[in-house]
Design a protein around this motif. Structure first.
Motif, short mmCIF file in Angstrom:
data_model
loop_
_atom_site.label_atom_id
_atom_site.label_comp_id
_atom_site.label_asym_id
_atom_site.label_seq_id
_atom_site.Cartn_x
_atom_site.Cartn_y
_atom_site.Cartn_z
N GLU A 51 3.84 -20.93 -1.40
CA GLU A 51 4.45 -19.83 -2.14
C GLU A 51 3.48 -18.66 -2.27
N ALA A 52 2.21 -18.95 -2.55
CA ALA A 52 1.20 -17.89 -2.65
C ALA A 52 1.00 -17.21 -1.30
N MET A 53 1.04 -17.98 -0.22
CA MET A 53 0.92 -17.40 1.12
C MET A 53 2.07 -16.43 1.40
N ARG A 54 3.27 -16.84 1.03
CA ARG A 54 4.45 -15.98 1.24
C ARG A 54 4.35 -14.70 0.41
N GLN A 55 3.92 -14.85 -0.85
CA GLN A 55 3.76 -13.67 -1.70
C GLN A 55 2.71 -12.73 -1.12
N LEU A 56 1.61 -13.28 -0.64
CA LEU A 56 0.55 -12.45 -0.08
C LEU A 56 1.03 -11.73 1.17
N SER A 57 1.77 -12.41 2.01
CA SER A 57 2.30 -11.78 3.22
C SER A 57 3.23 -10.62 2.87
N GLY A 58 4.10 -10.82 1.87
CA GLY A 58 5.01 -9.75 1.45
C GLY A 58 4.26 -8.57 0.86
N ILE A 59 3.22 -8.86 0.05
CA ILE A 59 2.43 -7.77 -0.54
C ILE A 59 1.72 -6.97 0.55
N GLU A 60 1.17 -7.65 1.55
CA GLU A 60 0.45 -6.95 2.62
C GLU A 60 1.40 -6.06 3.43
N ASP A 61 2.64 -6.56 3.65
CA ASP A 61 3.64 -5.73 4.36
C ASP A 61 3.98 -4.48 3.54
N ASP A 62 4.20 -4.66 2.25
CA ASP A 62 4.53 -3.53 1.38
C ASP A 62 3.36 -2.56 1.28
N LEU A 63 2.15 -3.10 1.26
CA LEU A 63 0.96 -2.25 1.16
C LEU A 63 0.80 -1.38 2.41
N ALA A 64 1.05 -1.98 3.57
CA ALA A 64 0.96 -1.21 4.81
C ALA A 64 1.98 -0.07 4.82
N THR A 65 3.18 -0.37 4.34
CA THR A 65 4.23 0.66 4.30
C THR A 65 3.86 1.76 3.31
N ALA A 66 3.37 1.37 2.13
CA ALA A 66 3.01 2.37 1.11
C ALA A 66 1.89 3.28 1.60
N ARG A 67 0.92 2.72 2.28
CA ARG A 67 -0.17 3.54 2.81
C ARG A 67 0.32 4.51 3.88
N GLU A 68 1.27 4.05 4.68
CA GLU A 68 1.81 4.89 5.74
C GLU A 68 2.56 6.08 5.17
N LEU A 69 3.25 5.86 4.03
CA LEU A 69 4.08 6.92 3.44
C LEU A 69 3.34 7.74 2.38
N ALA A 70 2.11 7.34 2.07
CA ALA A 70 1.37 8.00 0.99
C ALA A 70 1.13 9.48 1.27
N SER A 71 0.93 9.86 2.53
CA SER A 71 0.66 11.26 2.87
C SER A 71 1.89 12.14 2.66
N GLU A 72 3.08 11.56 2.67
CA GLU A 72 4.32 12.32 2.51
C GLU A 72 4.76 12.37 1.03
N ASP A 73 4.42 11.32 0.26
CA ASP A 73 4.89 11.24 -1.12
C ASP A 73 3.78 10.63 -1.97
N PRO A 74 3.23 11.38 -2.96
CA PRO A 74 2.16 10.87 -3.80
C PRO A 74 2.53 9.59 -4.55
N ALA A 75 3.80 9.39 -4.78
CA ALA A 75 4.22 8.18 -5.50
C ALA A 75 3.83 6.93 -4.73
N PHE A 76 3.87 7.02 -3.39
CA PHE A 76 3.50 5.87 -2.58
C PHE A 76 1.99 5.60 -2.65
N ALA A 77 1.20 6.65 -2.87
CA ALA A 77 -0.25 6.46 -3.02
C ALA A 77 -0.54 5.62 -4.25
#
Length: 362
Positions: A51-77
């Motif tokens: 379960e912790a592995m699955r949660q970590l994988s989901g967080i890392e996916d969301d983190l990659a997306t947030a970092r990618e969109l951070a330059s367009e929207d400060p909320a993602f930063a």
């Protein structure tokens, strides 16, 4: 993921968890109850890891997306900052879950308290320790069952054995042994005994031995290997205790391990209780031999009840409890003797966990 564990190891654990899930879904597996219990325990142990592995994988996916969109929207930063913190916390939780685990942590225990140096005062202190553990068991929601006892003249105990059991299903690694195993050792008391007329502080000691209770499938006891002796119970007792040969002593001839019981009224009941103690002692002996063969340092248990081998001191004049293994000290002895053991037990659990983390890091 960072350096929590090698990906291959995590993949192997996830694969094992999936295979166990398939096997447990097969009705044929449950024809062998012992095997089904073993598989179920391992599945329950791996489930939080997966379960912790699955949660970590989901967080890392969301983190990659947030970092990618951070330059367009400060909320993602800002979201990326929060996700990074969650990633660190989840990695740390997974690191703890992956630490080597005591396979007996889910077990119930047989706890024995023996008076040592100090005569009657030591026996009285053994009685205080018994009450402390009974109150602690009550606070934890466990069930305590007196198996055998030898009382002293002033109301304490020369020797007393208690089975402590959890109620219902327990979380992996959260059994009675996981908390009480740290109690093994010599406990020293400093106080003015009731037998002291001049008010002088005396020091005496009692020993605590904690054994994981064995199941029938853990220890194969051949009845032909046992010598069973019956004798008349000794010490204070009720009707028929001292008038019939109901006490039982069982000797395991191949190893010389001995267990006895005299508390019950019937010889059959005493025999059953003595067998419980014998199985636990044989399991402990087998574990000790396996540890020695692997050159692993075994947790200390009581060998001699000598004040110099203390693990903990109970100082009544200062209302102080001190555990010498981890340097724990608190001035709430009255509360501890009333069963409030959480502070000192948690200090020992944390020290054990930190030592495992340091070893894993090395």
């Amino acid at each position: 993921m960072s350096d929590t564990a090698a990906p291959a190891s995590l993949d192997a654990l996830a694969f094992e968890h999936a295979e166990l899930e398939k096997r447990l879904a097969d009705p044929a597996v449950h024809a062998d109850q012992a095997e089904a219990r073993r598989l179920g325990r391992r599945y329950a142990e791996l489930s939080p890891v997966v379960e912790a592995m699955r949660q970590l994988s989901g967080i890392e996916d969301d983190l990659a997306t947030a970092r990618e969109l951070a330059s367009e929207d400060p909320a993602f930063a800002q979201e990326a900052v929060e996700l990074e913190q969650r990633r660190v916390e989840t990695e740390e939780r997974l690191r703890h879950l992956l630490l080597p685990r005591d396979p007996d942590d889910d077990r119930d225990v047989i706890l024995e308290i023996k008076a040592g140096e100090g005569g009657q005062e030591s026996a009285l202190f053994a009685g205080d320790l018994l009450r402390m553990y009974l109150r602690y068991a009550e606070r934890q929601g466990w069930k305590a069952e007196l198996i055998d006892s030898e009382e002293s003249d002033l109301g304490g105990y020369k020797d007393v054995k208690v089975a402590v059991k959890s109620r219902g299903q327990v979380e992996p690694g959260a059994g009675v042994w996981a908390r009480l195993k740290y109690e093994a050792g010599v406990h020293r008391v400093q106080r003015v005994p009731v037998t002291e007329s001049q008010g002088r502080i005396h020091t005496s000691a009692a020993g605590v031995l904690v054994l994981p209770e064995a199941e029938d499938v853990d220890v194969d006891v051949d009845m032909n290997d046992l010598r069973i002796d019956v004798y008349r119970s000794s010490g204070p007792g009720g009707q028929s205790v001292n008038t019939t040969d109901s006490a039982v002593r069982i000797t395991h001839l191949p190893t010389g391990v001995v267990a006895s019981c005299q508390n019950e009224k019937s010889q059959l009941q005493n025999k059953e209780q003595a067998l419980r103690i014998l199985r636990a002692r044989l399991l402990d002996k087998a574990k000790a031999e396996a540890d020695a063969a692997a050159s692993a340092e075994r947790k200390s248990q009581v060998r001699t009840v000598d004040r110099s081998e203390r693990v903990r001191t109970y100082n009544f004049p200062e209302n102080r409890i001190s555990d010498h293994r981890v340097g724990y000290k608190a001035h709430n002895l009255d509360a501890v003797l009333d069963g409030d053991l959480d502070g000192v037990v948690q200090a020992l659990v944390d020290a054990d966990t930190n030592a495992k983390l340091a070893a894993a890091g090395a």
